[in-house]
Design a protein around this motif. Structure first.
Motif, PDB file in Angstrom:
ATOM      1  N   SER A  55      12.785  -6.991   3.996  1.00  9.84           N
ATOM      2  CA  SER A  55      11.938  -7.255   5.164  1.00  9.84           C
ATOM      3  C   SER A  55      10.991  -8.419   4.923  1.00  9.84           C
ATOM      4  CB  SER A  55      11.147  -6.018   5.554  1.00  9.84           C
ATOM      5  OG  SER A  55      12.014  -4.981   5.935  1.00  9.84           O
ATOM      6  N   LEU A  56      10.350  -8.438   3.760  1.00  7.88           N
ATOM      7  CA  LEU A  56       9.411  -9.509   3.475  1.00  7.88           C
ATOM      8  C   LEU A  56      10.128 -10.849   3.265  1.00  7.88           C
ATOM      9  CD1 LEU A  56       6.836  -7.622   1.225  1.00  7.88           C
ATOM     10  CD2 LEU A  56       6.598  -8.304   3.619  1.00  7.88           C
ATOM     11  N   ALA A  57      11.306 -10.803   2.668  1.00 11.86           N
ATOM     12  CA  ALA A  57      12.092 -12.036   2.503  1.00 11.86           C
ATOM     13  C   ALA A  57      12.513 -12.588   3.865  1.00 11.86           C
ATOM     14  CB  ALA A  57      13.314 -11.777   1.627  1.00 11.86           C
ATOM     15  N   ALA A  58      12.932 -11.703   4.774  1.00 13.05           N
ATOM     16  CA  ALA A  58      13.367 -12.150   6.107  1.00 13.05           C
ATOM     17  C   ALA A  58      12.178 -12.673   6.907  1.00 13.05           C
ATOM     18  CB  ALA A  58      14.016 -10.974   6.850  1.00 13.05           C
TER      19      ALA A  58
ATOM     20  N   ALA B 295       2.976  -4.594   3.209  1.00 15.93           N
ATOM     21  CA  ALA B 295       3.929  -3.521   3.510  1.00 15.93           C
ATOM     22  C   ALA B 295       3.267  -2.205   3.133  1.00 15.93           C
ATOM     23  CB  ALA B 295       5.224  -3.706   2.728  1.00 15.93           C
ATOM     24  N   MET B 296       3.772  -1.110   3.737  1.00 17.59           N
ATOM     25  CA  MET B 296       3.235   0.218   3.466  1.00 17.59           C
ATOM     26  C   MET B 296       4.381   1.191   3.222  1.00 17.59           C
ATOM     27  SD  MET B 296       0.432   0.182   6.567  1.00 17.59           S
ATOM     28  CE  MET B 296       1.475  -0.817   7.648  1.00 17.59           C
ATOM     29  N   ILE B 297       4.171   2.057   2.253  1.00 24.16           N
ATOM     30  CA  ILE B 297       5.129   3.128   1.969  1.00 24.16           C
ATOM     31  C   ILE B 297       4.348   4.432   1.931  1.00 24.16           C
ATOM     32  CG2 ILE B 297       6.773   4.121   0.323  1.00 24.16           C
ATOM     33  CD1 ILE B 297       7.309   1.263  -0.695  1.00 24.16           C
TER      34      ILE B 297
ATOM     35  N   LEU C  10       6.739  -0.477   7.446  1.00 27.96           N
ATOM     36  CA  LEU C  10       6.111   0.833   7.308  1.00 27.96           C
ATOM     37  C   LEU C  10       7.243   1.791   6.961  1.00 27.96           C
ATOM     38  CD1 LEU C  10       3.851   2.916   7.467  1.00 27.96           C
ATOM     39  CD2 LEU C  10       4.165   2.978   9.965  1.00 27.96           C
ATOM     40  N   VAL C  11       7.288   2.175   5.698  1.00 22.83           N
ATOM     41  CA  VAL C  11       8.366   2.995   5.165  1.00 22.83           C
ATOM     42  C   VAL C  11       7.863   4.411   4.941  1.00 22.83           C
ATOM     43  CG1 VAL C  11       9.987   3.284   3.238  1.00 22.83           C
ATOM     44  CG2 VAL C  11       9.338   0.977   3.997  1.00 22.83           C
ATOM     45  N   LEU C  12       8.593   5.376   5.476  1.00 23.18           N
ATOM     46  CA  LEU C  12       8.289   6.787   5.259  1.00 23.18           C
ATOM     47  C   LEU C  12       9.357   7.323   4.325  1.00 23.18           C
ATOM     48  CD1 LEU C  12       7.436   7.821   8.944  1.00 23.18           C
ATOM     49  CD2 LEU C  12       5.984   6.693   7.238  1.00 23.18           C
TER      50      LEU C  12
ATOM     51  N   ALA D   3       0.853  -1.182   0.000  1.00 28.59           N
ATOM     52  CA  ALA D   3       0.000   0.000   0.000  1.00 28.59           C
ATOM     53  C   ALA D   3       0.891   1.234   0.000  1.00 28.59           C
ATOM     54  CB  ALA D   3      -0.911   0.005   1.222  1.00 28.59           C
ATOM     55  N   VAL D   4       0.588   2.162  -0.886  1.00 31.92           N
ATOM     56  CA  VAL D   4       1.346   3.409  -0.959  1.00 31.92           C
ATOM     57  C   VAL D   4       0.394   4.553  -0.631  1.00 31.92           C
ATOM     58  CG1 VAL D   4       2.771   4.923  -2.379  1.00 31.92           C
ATOM     59  CG2 VAL D   4       2.877   2.437  -2.719  1.00 31.92           C
ATOM     60  N   PHE D   5       0.746   5.305   0.407  1.00 32.16           N
ATOM     61  CA  PHE D   5      -0.040   6.456   0.832  1.00 32.16           C
ATOM     62  C   PHE D   5       0.569   7.703   0.196  1.00 32.16           C
ATOM     63  CE2 PHE D   5       0.140   3.926   5.026  1.00 32.16           C
ATOM     64  CZ  PHE D   5      -0.840   3.046   4.605  1.00 32.16           C
TER      65      PHE D   5
END
Length: 183
Positions: free
Chosen positions: A177-180, A102-104, A133-135, A6-8
């Motif tokens: 992150s998703l791979a780990a 995941a979110m960006i 959660l990536v900013l 998801a991208v905000f």
């Protein structure tokens, strides 16, 4: 099944702006990495991410709402392949925050801030499973620097967010992150 990111973002940036181009590049890189992209579905950086993802052959989900369209009349952007429509803005917001891997967050206004705050709070309390959660960008770095006072926000809660400096670092962090997480 591919992961959903998801991208905000904001509806404000115009197609000829740097913010729009940065968001388009993010969408392209997410699709090239094999992710499904979900956005708020409208214009500005939501359209840019959608355009970039669709142009790279990715699947684009647009989460829209009747309330938003009464507030600011506009249809889903042309790159949305799958529209998920809610009546209320609240349900749209919840859908975007809950239904992803995941979110960006790109720079944005009050709506984007709401998405980030809700996602961060639900991650903090464990109401949603741990996920990136990536900013992205200097706006968020400055926001967090000013906001994250030690007496209110614990270091472990700051660890729930990742401050990315570019689309490349954001996508690389999500992939790693998703791979780990899924070994």
């Amino acid at each position: 099944m591919p992961y959903v990111v998801a991208v905000f973002g904001s509806s404000a940036p115009a197609p000829d702006s740097e913010a729009y181009e940065d968001a388009r590049r993010l969408g392209q890189q997410l699709a090239e990495a094999g992710f499904v992209v979900a956005t708020g579905g409208y214009g500005g950086t939501m359209a840019a991410v959608s355009q970039g993802a669709a142009g790279a052959g990715g699947h684009v989900i647009g989460v829209t709402s009747g309330h938003m369209e009464r507030y600011r009349p506009m249809p889903a952007n042309e790159w949305v392949a799958e529209e998920i429509r809610h009546e209320s803005q609240r349900d749209r917001l919840l859908h975007l925050v809950l239904n992803n891997d995941a979110m960006i967050a790109l720079p944005g206004g009050i709506g984007t801030l709401s998405e980030v705050a809700l996602a961060w709070s639900l991650l903090q309390t464990g109401e949603i499973a741990a996920r990136p959660l990536v900013l992205l960008g200097p706006t968020w770095r400055e926001t967090i620097r000013v906001y994250a006072q030690a007496e209110y926000i614990r270091p472990r809660d700051l660890d729930l967010i990742y401050l990315a400096t570019s689309a490349e670092t954001a996508v690389a962090y999500v992939k790693q992150s998703l791979a780990a997480r899924n070994g």
